[in-house]
Enzyme design. Structure first.
Site, mmCIF file in Angstrom:
data_model
loop_
_atom_site.group_PDB
_atom_site.id
_atom_site.type_symbol
_atom_site.label_atom_id
_atom_site.label_comp_id
_atom_site.label_asym_id
_atom_site.label_seq_id
_atom_site.Cartn_x
_atom_site.Cartn_y
_atom_site.Cartn_z
ATOM 1 N N LEU A 197 4.837 -11.289 32.791
ATOM 2 C CA LEU A 197 3.647 -10.868 32.205
ATOM 3 C C LEU A 197 3.255 -9.576 32.537
ATOM 4 C CD1 LEU A 197 1.303 -11.518 29.901
ATOM 5 C CD2 LEU A 197 0.183 -12.398 31.774
ATOM 6 N N HIS A 254 -20.725 -10.933 33.396
ATOM 7 C CA HIS A 254 -19.663 -10.139 33.594
ATOM 8 C C HIS A 254 -18.493 -11.018 34.773
ATOM 9 C CE1 HIS A 254 -20.676 -6.993 31.196
ATOM 10 N NE2 HIS A 254 -21.835 -6.802 31.944
ATOM 11 N N ASP A 269 -15.860 -9.515 24.490
ATOM 12 C CA ASP A 269 -17.266 -9.130 24.213
ATOM 13 C C ASP A 269 -18.212 -10.384 24.435
ATOM 14 O OD1 ASP A 269 -19.353 -7.519 23.339
ATOM 15 O OD2 ASP A 269 -18.681 -7.477 21.428
#
Ligand code: FPP
Length: 255
Positions: free
Chosen positions: A145, A51, A34
């Site tokens: 991962l 972004h 955020d």
């Protein structure tokens, strides 16, 4: 018991090192990324620049998580509520997975990372879905991962679908009401084959869950930071993990 301990320079202050025990690394870390818009605004840039730089932070977080030995990293990239943003911003966000994968996929494959997506494909543009599907396909046998993008994801929607699935199975006689247990519900969630997050990180100073993994976060440790997502780097992940290791997880019991 002797714990294997590793010290990391936290990147901010050369005097300070963070001590992380290699025996207690969270298996699954989930992140609510955020503050992209506020980061951009502070610099007098358009929101999309936030972004764009948020995408770079995704790379830093992924590499740092991999180095630390985290097994699952779930990133909240687009929520079922984010469609209400201006079309221009939504379009930009929809292009990011494609752009990210075009730049980073080779290195992620080299690092044995497996890409996953958690969310609903409907309404996503085909270029977004195709880029993600291709990355999922190319990395499906990787054993390192798991980088799980929550894309067009909403927890209430996920739970609604889960309830509908189970109701249909009860209606058809496949399941009895008594068969409905937390474990059965787990199996119907989008995270069916993943452990629940041990640690949730949210950036930008907001203290809420925003319809993210509400079922799965029941016993997760929460870590909030005021920094905006585009500023997030390895030192912040280390700080979060160091704090996680200072917590005592009791799951409602006593220790
Ligand atoms: C919330 O910040 C962030 C989002 C809705 C988008 C998150 C997406 C990324 C960080 C990039 C994703 C990258 C890939 C590779 C999928 P906000 O814009 O709501 O921030 P604000 O509250 O400051 O306006």
């Amino acid at each position: 018991m002797i714990k294997r301990v590793r010290s990391w320079w936290n990147g901010a202050d050369k005097q300070e090192t963070l001590t992380i025990s290699e025996d207690n690394i969270p298996q699954h870390v989930a992140i609510i990324m955020d503050g992209n818009g506020r980061w951009a605004k502070r610099l007098g840039l358009p929101r999309i620049a936030g972004h764009q730089n948020g995408m770079k932070a995704v790379k830093r977080a992924t590499i740092a998580a991999d180095e630390l030995g985290i097994k699952y990293l779930t990133m909240y990239a687009f929520s079922t509520e984010n469609w209400t943003r201006p079309k221009e911003e939504v379009d930009f966000l929809m292009r990011l997975p494609q752009e990210f994968l075009a730049i980073e996929l080779d290195e992620l494959i080299e690092k044995n990372v497996r890409i996953r997506m958690m969310g609903h494909e409907e309404h996503l543009p085909s270029h977004t879905v195709n880029a993600l599907r291709e990355a999922i396909r190319l990395t499906e046998h990787n054993t390192g991962l798991v980088l799980n993008f929550a894309m067009n994801y909403g927890s209430r929607r996920e739970m609604t679908e889960c309830v509908k699935d189970i109701a249909l199975q009860v209606q058809s006689g496949e399941l009895a009401v008594e068969d409905i247990t937390p474990e059965l519900i787990d199996k119907h969630m989008l995270t069916a084959d993943m452990p629940d997050p041990d640690l949730l990180i949210r950036t930008s100073g907001e203290l809420r869950l925003s319809n993210f993994m509400l079922w799965q976060l029941a016993y997760s440790e929460l870590w909030f930071t005021d920094i905006y997502w585009p500023e997030f780097g390895k030192q912040h992940l280390l700080e979060a993990v160091a704090e996680y290791q200072r917590r005592s997880r009791r799951y409602g019991g006593l220790k």
